[in-house]
Design an enzyme around this catalytic site. Structure first.
Site, PDB file in Angstrom:
ATOM      1  N   GLY A  95      18.414 -35.516  38.486  1.00  0.00           N
ATOM      2  CA  GLY A  95      17.965 -33.951  39.160  1.00  0.00           C
ATOM      3  C   GLY A  95      18.251 -33.706  37.779  1.00  0.00           C
ATOM      4  N   GLY A 140      19.677 -32.306  35.112  1.00  0.00           N
ATOM      5  CA  GLY A 140      21.033 -31.921  34.300  1.00  0.00           C
ATOM      6  C   GLY A 140      21.248 -31.556  33.335  1.00  0.00           C
ATOM      7  N   ARG A 141      19.604 -31.019  33.218  1.00  0.00           N
ATOM      8  CA  ARG A 141      20.676 -29.460  31.858  1.00  0.00           C
ATOM      9  C   ARG A 141      19.167 -28.752  32.070  1.00  0.00           C
ATOM     10  NH1 ARG A 141      17.681 -32.111  26.493  1.00  0.00           N
ATOM     11  NH2 ARG A 141      16.203 -33.465  27.598  1.00  0.00           N
ATOM     12  N   LYS A 160      15.613 -24.291  30.171  1.00  0.00           N
ATOM     13  CA  LYS A 160      15.977 -26.009  29.822  1.00  0.00           C
ATOM     14  C   LYS A 160      16.843 -26.446  28.676  1.00  0.00           C
ATOM     15  CE  LYS A 160      13.435 -30.574  28.878  1.00  0.00           C
ATOM     16  NZ  LYS A 160      12.238 -31.018  28.539  1.00  0.00           N
ATOM     17  N   GLY A 175      24.267 -31.685  28.592  1.00  0.00           N
ATOM     18  CA  GLY A 175      23.542 -30.100  29.744  1.00  0.00           C
ATOM     19  C   GLY A 175      22.639 -29.870  28.522  1.00  0.00           C
ATOM     20  N   ARG A 178      11.432 -21.947  31.283  1.00  0.00           N
ATOM     21  CA  ARG A 178      10.050 -22.264  31.189  1.00  0.00           C
ATOM     22  C   ARG A 178       9.201 -21.878  32.070  1.00  0.00           C
ATOM     23  NH1 ARG A 178      10.447 -29.194  31.601  1.00  0.00           N
ATOM     24  NH2 ARG A 178      11.767 -29.083  32.971  1.00  0.00           N
ATOM     25  N   ASP A 231      10.226 -38.994  37.861  1.00  0.00           N
ATOM     26  CA  ASP A 231      11.309 -37.828  37.285  1.00  0.00           C
ATOM     27  C   ASP A 231      10.246 -37.563  37.003  1.00  0.00           C
ATOM     28  OD1 ASP A 231      11.853 -40.084  35.914  1.00  0.00           O
ATOM     29  OD2 ASP A 231      13.263 -38.470  35.266  1.00  0.00           O
TER      30      ASP A 231
HETATM   31  P1  AMP Z   1      14.852 -36.639  30.150  1.00  0.00           P
HETATM   32  O1  AMP Z   1      14.043 -38.396  30.114  1.00  0.00           O
HETATM   33  O2  AMP Z   1      14.772 -35.954  29.596  1.00  0.00           O
HETATM   34  O3  AMP Z   1      13.174 -36.429  31.012  1.00  0.00           O
HETATM   35  O4  AMP Z   1      15.567 -36.994  31.509  1.00  0.00           O
HETATM   36  C1  AMP Z   1      16.507 -38.261  32.756  1.00  0.00           C
HETATM   37  C2  AMP Z   1      17.415 -37.336  32.896  1.00  0.00           C
HETATM   38  O5  AMP Z   1      18.400 -36.319  32.294  1.00  0.00           O
HETATM   39  C3  AMP Z   1      16.495 -36.520  33.420  1.00  0.00           C
HETATM   40  O6  AMP Z   1      17.720 -35.622  34.959  1.00  0.00           O
HETATM   41  C4  AMP Z   1      17.530 -35.488  32.893  1.00  0.00           C
HETATM   42  O7  AMP Z   1      18.029 -34.020  33.149  1.00  0.00           O
HETATM   43  C5  AMP Z   1      18.682 -35.488  32.285  1.00  0.00           C
HETATM   44  N1  AMP Z   1      19.266 -35.728  31.081  1.00  0.00           N
HETATM   45  C6  AMP Z   1      18.029 -35.765  29.478  1.00  0.00           C
HETATM   46  N2  AMP Z   1      19.020 -35.015  28.808  1.00  0.00           N
HETATM   47  C7  AMP Z   1      20.316 -34.733  28.831  1.00  0.00           C
HETATM   48  C8  AMP Z   1      21.574 -33.832  28.381  1.00  0.00           C
HETATM   49  N3  AMP Z   1      21.335 -33.534  27.364  1.00  0.00           N
HETATM   50  N4  AMP Z   1      22.558 -32.933  29.596  1.00  0.00           N
HETATM   51  C9  AMP Z   1      22.248 -34.039  30.826  1.00  0.00           C
HETATM   52  N5  AMP Z   1      21.849 -35.007  31.412  1.00  0.00           N
HETATM   53  C10 AMP Z   1      20.285 -34.203  30.787  1.00  0.00           C
HETATM   54 MG    MG Z   2      12.616 -35.231  32.503  1.00  0.00          MG
END
Ligand code: AMP
Ligand code: MG
Length: 514
Positions: free
Chosen positions: A98, A100-101, A116, A129, A179, A259
């Site tokens: 989901g 997450g940030r 973001k 986040g 974004r 994702d």
């Molecule tokens: P990514 O590898 O950046 O595509 O992230 C994979 C998942 O982790 C996604 O659901 C992001 O929203 C979440 N995510 C990545 N970095 C963070 C962060 N610093 N805080 C919270 N969620 C994160």
């Molecule tokens: Mg991602």
């Protein structure tokens, strides 16, 4: 003027909102405001993105907008939310993920606006986040660079920064990227509801995407009158076109988890990406990717794998597995056709193909049987060109740019200079020149310069701009944006940004941490 008044003027100036994703209802998201970013300041702006949503010329000076886009002030008309999705990460089912940030503010002028790095959400899991300045600059610049290269991508409007500390491998500072995309829906959104057997939600989301972004699939379903299979095929084709562009320009995404795959076939979630310096087909840009799952030359196959995961999620809607198979089968021909068209344009050999050839005319029409011989010999030339570049680890961008100039002047020495093995290059050149129509050189060379960029976002260039930005000098980011937004033009003041990477460039390690 106080913040509230100025905000009102921004809304009045053209930002009217209609929030269609929000209207889907809370089964798809959690309504949530962004968390404030302490003492924010502007880091970078893209006027090209601002024009997409009709922001006025003074938007980048607006303190009210700085506060809104840092998550410190609500903006009337927006309905902020964090959406829920799941996904496959590095080939394994990761379950619920989901936003997450990221917070979706809403939709204006057909563009969804997302912040973001805007704080914790119910989907933050172990994360904080936040996004750091380093990764925000990389995402901002690359989004705009890809758009200028004609590659389907999400866009970036601006970065706002703060001195608030954020822990990664070391202490860094926080930033927020604004974004833009017609939709931020990912393959993982569909996998989420499919994995929970929530077929009603799955269908609601599919209908939403079809009605708003793929209406032709409902009007004229191409596959057995099955709207969902026809739509899957359209997603397959858009994804294949996107990856063909990546391969032609030498872009490595680095984290092709499901994702991180846009349902609109847009490049999304810029993390440990790289543009190739020395040509190495097996290049792995993500330091965390030990096995090389997401290596440069694996990208087309991985895109296809991800589409299988999507197809699997959509089976409850498609219902006929053979139609899903048929939709997936569109990947290879679409990819090959698009890739060959792009590579022949880079070689300045588009006109070698017969005028009726599907390759030259449209990515979606099919070459006739009589074209087959030409198509095959062109495929062989492309393959052999890349093998030659790989053998001597020739700089990918500089090779194509020098070839464009050589085609105009007839002087191939600067291209030849790039190779260690001169006899191999001379053999290649004889073969190339035999295909070239000399009367056509001027036109073809001009075309080559339009598709062989002089400026790409090499990792070392991003690193230099990031280092200066950490000292609050944002001019490096702005200068890079200037050249990357017109990447095929000459920018005499920024000649240095078009040169070979320094030795230290090959030592840069970029991981998933952002
Ligand atoms: P990514 O590898 O950046 O595509 O992230 C994979 C998942 O982790 C996604 O659901 C992001 O929203 C979440 N995510 C990545 N970095 C963070 C962060 N610093 N805080 C919270 N969620 C994160
Ligand atoms: Mg991602």
């Amino acid at each position: 003027m106080n913040v509230a008044q100025e905000c009102y003027q921004i809304v009045d100036a053209g930002l009217t909102w209609r929030n269609r994703f929000h209207a889907l209802g809370p089964r798809f998201y959690t309504p949530l405001a962004p968390q404030p970013l302490p003492a924010p300041y502007w880091v970078a702006h893209s006027q090209a993105s601002a024009a997409l949503i009709g922001l006025n010329a003074h938007w980048a000076e607006s303190d009210a907008l700085l506060q809104v886009l840092s998550g410190n002030q609500p903006m009337s008309g927006t309905q902020p939310l964090a959406s829920v999705y799941s996904g496959h990460q590095f080939g394994h089912w990761a379950g619920q993920l989901g936003d997450g940030r990221a917070i979706l503010l809403g939709e204006t002028q057909g563009w969804e606006i997302q912040l973001k790095g805007s704080g914790l959400t119910p989907y933050s899991r172990m994360g904080d986040g936040r996004a750091v300045l380093r990764s925000s600059i990389r995402e901002f610049l690359c989004s705009e660079a890809m758009a200028a290269l004609g590659i389907p991508t999400t866009r970036a409007l601006c970065i706002t920064g703060s001195d608030a500390p954020v822990m990664r491998e070391t202490v860094e500072t926080a930033a927020v990227v604004t974004r833009l995309a017609p939709s931020f829906i990912r393959f993982g959104h569909f996998e989420h509801f499919a994995s929970r057997s929530q077929t009603t939600e799955l269908q609601t989301l599919a209908d939403f995407v079809i009605d708003h972004f793929y209406p032709a699939c409902r009007r004229q379903p191409a596959l057995g009158d099955n709207v969902y299979a026809s739509w899957l095929q359209a997603v397959v084709e858009r994804t294949a076109v996107m990856v063909a562009h990546w391969q032609a320009v030498g872009f490595c995404h680095g984290v092709m988890n499901t994702d991180n795959m846009s349902i609109l076939g847009l490049t999304i979630d810029y993390g440990p990406f790289a543009f190739l310096d020395a040509f190495d087909p097996g290049f792995i840009c993500n330091h965390t990717d030990r096995s090389g799952r997401y290596a440069f030359d694996a990208q087309p196959q991985i895109a296809h794998w991800n589409l299988y995961a999507l197809a699997h999620a959509l089976l409850p809607l498609i219902q006929q597995p053979t139609l899903a198979e048929q939709a997936l089968a569109a990947f290879e021909p679409t990819y090959k056709r698009t890739y060959q068209r792009l590579m022949l344009a880079k070689l300045g050999l588009g006109s070698v193909l017969p005028p009726e050839s599907g390759i030259k005319a449209h990515a979606d029409s099919h070459p006739t049987e009589s074209d087959d011989g030409v198509v095959q010999s062109m495929s062989a030339l492309i393959r052999d060109t890349l093998a030659l570049l790989a053998q001597d680890r020739v700089d990918y961008t500089i090779f194509w740019r020098r070839l464009s100039h050589a085609r105009a002047s007839g002087h191939y020495e600067p291209v030849r200079d790039l190779f260690i093995s001169r006899p191999a290059f001379d053999g290649w050149l004889r073969r190339y020149q035999a295909l070239v129509d000399p009367s056509d050189n001027g036109i073809q060379a001009h075309g080559m310069r339009q598709v062989n960029p002089k400026y790409v976002l090499r990792n070392y260039l991003a690193e230099q701009a990031i280092e200066a930005a950490r000292q609050k000098d944002f001019s490096g980011v702005a200068n890079l944006l200037t050249v990357l937004q017109q990447p095929c033009d000459d920018h005499p003041a920024f000649e240095a940004l078009a040169g070979f990477p320094p030795d230290w460039a090959s030592k840069i390690e970029i991981s998933c941490s952002s």
